[in-house]
Write a protein that holds these residues in place. Structure first.
Motif, PDB file in Angstrom:
ATOM      1  N   GLY A 119    -150.746   4.146 -49.725  1.00 20.76           N
ATOM      2  CA  GLY A 119    -149.796   3.040 -49.773  1.00 20.76           C
ATOM      3  C   GLY A 119    -149.553   2.553 -51.190  1.00 20.76           C
ATOM      4  N   ARG A 120    -150.622   2.430 -51.960  1.00 19.58           N
ATOM      5  CA  ARG A 120    -150.493   1.988 -53.353  1.00 19.58           C
ATOM      6  C   ARG A 120    -149.688   3.013 -54.167  1.00 19.58           C
ATOM      7  N   ALA A 121    -149.944   4.294 -53.960  1.00 19.32           N
ATOM      8  CA  ALA A 121    -149.187   5.331 -54.675  1.00 19.32           C
ATOM      9  C   ALA A 121    -147.702   5.251 -54.336  1.00 19.32           C
ATOM     10  N   LEU A 122    -147.386   5.017 -53.067  1.00 20.27           N
ATOM     11  CA  LEU A 122    -145.991   4.870 -52.673  1.00 20.27           C
ATOM     12  C   LEU A 122    -145.353   3.648 -53.336  1.00 20.27           C
ATOM     13  N   MET A 123    -146.082   2.534 -53.348  1.00 17.92           N
ATOM     14  CA  MET A 123    -145.520   1.313 -53.933  1.00 17.92           C
ATOM     15  C   MET A 123    -145.337   1.448 -55.441  1.00 17.92           C
ATOM     16  N   ASP A 124    -146.235   2.145 -56.123  1.00 18.53           N
ATOM     17  CA  ASP A 124    -146.057   2.401 -57.555  1.00 18.53           C
ATOM     18  C   ASP A 124    -144.802   3.242 -57.791  1.00 18.53           C
ATOM     19  N   ALA A 125    -144.575   4.236 -56.919  1.00 21.11           N
ATOM     20  CA  ALA A 125    -143.390   5.083 -57.047  1.00 21.11           C
ATOM     21  C   ALA A 125    -142.116   4.295 -56.736  1.00 21.11           C
ATOM     22  N   VAL A 126    -142.188   3.367 -55.780  1.00 17.98           N
ATOM     23  CA  VAL A 126    -141.045   2.501 -55.480  1.00 17.98           C
ATOM     24  C   VAL A 126    -140.664   1.706 -56.730  1.00 17.98           C
ATOM     25  N   ASP A 127    -141.672   1.119 -57.391  1.00 16.25           N
ATOM     26  CA  ASP A 127    -141.402   0.362 -58.616  1.00 16.25           C
ATOM     27  C   ASP A 127    -140.717   1.233 -59.660  1.00 16.25           C
ATOM     28  N   ALA A 128    -141.227   2.447 -59.847  1.00 22.13           N
ATOM     29  CA  ALA A 128    -140.654   3.352 -60.849  1.00 22.13           C
ATOM     30  C   ALA A 128    -139.203   3.699 -60.515  1.00 22.13           C
ATOM     31  N   GLN A 129    -138.922   3.967 -59.242  1.00 24.81           N
ATOM     32  CA  GLN A 129    -137.542   4.280 -58.849  1.00 24.81           C
ATOM     33  C   GLN A 129    -136.631   3.071 -59.033  1.00 24.81           C
ATOM     34  N   ALA A 130    -137.136   1.894 -58.683  1.00 30.39           N
ATOM     35  CA  ALA A 130    -136.338   0.682 -58.842  1.00 30.39           C
ATOM     36  C   ALA A 130    -135.972   0.478 -60.313  1.00 30.39           C
ATOM     37  N   ARG A 131    -136.952   0.666 -61.188  1.00 29.46           N
ATOM     38  CA  ARG A 131    -136.673   0.524 -62.624  1.00 29.46           C
ATOM     39  C   ARG A 131    -135.657   1.569 -63.082  1.00 29.46           C
ATOM     40  N   ARG A 132    -135.789   2.771 -62.574  1.00 33.29           N
ATOM     41  CA  ARG A 132    -134.863   3.851 -62.923  1.00 33.29           C
ATOM     42  C   ARG A 132    -133.417   3.463 -62.613  1.00 33.29           C
ATOM     43  N   TYR A 133    -133.243   2.702 -61.532  1.00 28.79           N
ATOM     44  CA  TYR A 133    -131.910   2.272 -61.123  1.00 28.79           C
ATOM     45  C   TYR A 133    -131.555   0.882 -61.649  1.00 28.79           C
ATOM     46  N   GLY A 134    -132.354   0.370 -62.575  1.00 28.92           N
ATOM     47  CA  GLY A 134    -132.047  -0.909 -63.191  1.00 28.92           C
ATOM     48  C   GLY A 134    -132.287  -2.112 -62.305  1.00 28.92           C
ATOM     49  N   ARG A 135    -133.129  -1.960 -61.305  1.00 30.56           N
ATOM     50  CA  ARG A 135    -133.435  -3.086 -60.411  1.00 30.56           C
ATOM     51  C   ARG A 135    -134.606  -3.878 -60.974  1.00 30.56           C
ATOM     52  N   SER A 136    -134.477  -5.196 -60.969  1.00 26.12           N
ATOM     53  CA  SER A 136    -135.533  -6.060 -61.489  1.00 26.12           C
ATOM     54  C   SER A 136    -136.165  -6.935 -60.417  1.00 26.12           C
ATOM     55  N   LEU A 137    -135.614  -6.911 -59.207  1.00 26.52           N
ATOM     56  CA  LEU A 137    -136.140  -7.711 -58.105  1.00 26.52           C
ATOM     57  C   LEU A 137    -136.208  -6.859 -56.851  1.00 26.52           C
TER      58      LEU A 137
END
Length: 191
Positions: A119-137
């Protein structure tokens, strides 16, 4: 879908997370369906109620495949020893005034792979993808007091509020839902 391989892995077999495209969904459809069925049958409140069949799971993942093809959604899968053991989705499609945010949904970890960092690995990857798309929230909702809520708190999510009786559980009772958010970076100041 039951009777699947046991996913518990020794530390020398780490979790890897990758993004799937529509073709990847087709290639891993049986594994994705197994994860979803196992989670729902294990009592996860992820939008489905019994009776929930393998055919229902296949239909759901085909719908996700179509959404991936249309853009605006990211599907991540966690793998151990080549097998899909978890998923998470990031919904990017927002109105123009919300292009800085995304919704996290369908974070699923196969019951045999829980409490092992998936679960933690998935959530870390979610953060990375969000940043990749310029998402801050990032925003999400989860069953109040659940293991999911504990995971989200542990990776930096804060509680926005609780909605009483929001969703029906697999047992038929109404459960409270916790609405959570995570700020990835401060909002840029615009002049």
């Amino acid at each position: 879908m039951s009777g699947s391989a046991t996913y518990r892995s020794a530390p020398e077999h780490p979790t890897s997370v990758e993004r799937l495209d529509p073709g990847g969904v087709d290639r891993h459809l049986a594994e994705l369906a197994d994860v979803l069925c196992s989670c729902v049958h294990g009592g996860a409140s992820v939008g489905f109620l019994p009776p929930f069949t393998a055919a229902d799971a296949y239909r759901y993942w085909r719908d996700v495949r179509d959404l991936l093809g249309a853009g605006g959604r990211v599907l991540l899968v966690a793998r151990r020893d080549g097998l899909v053991v978890g998923t998470a989705q990031l919904v990017l499609a927002t109105p123009a005034n919300g292009a800085h945010r995304a919704e996290v949904c369908k974070v699923l970890v196969h019951p045999d792979a829980r409490r092992d960092g998936v679960g933690r690995a998935l959530m870390d990857a979610v953060d990375a993808q969000a940043r990749r798309y310029g998402r801050s929230l990032l925003v999400l909702d989860t069953v109040r007091g659940s293991a999911g809520e504990r995971l989200y708190r542990a990776v930096g999510y804060q509680v926005s509020g609780v909605i009483p009786g929001y969703a029906r559980s697999t047992e038929g009772t109404l459960e409270d839902t916790t609405v959570m958010f995570k700020v990835l970076s401060p909002n840029p100041v615009r002049g």
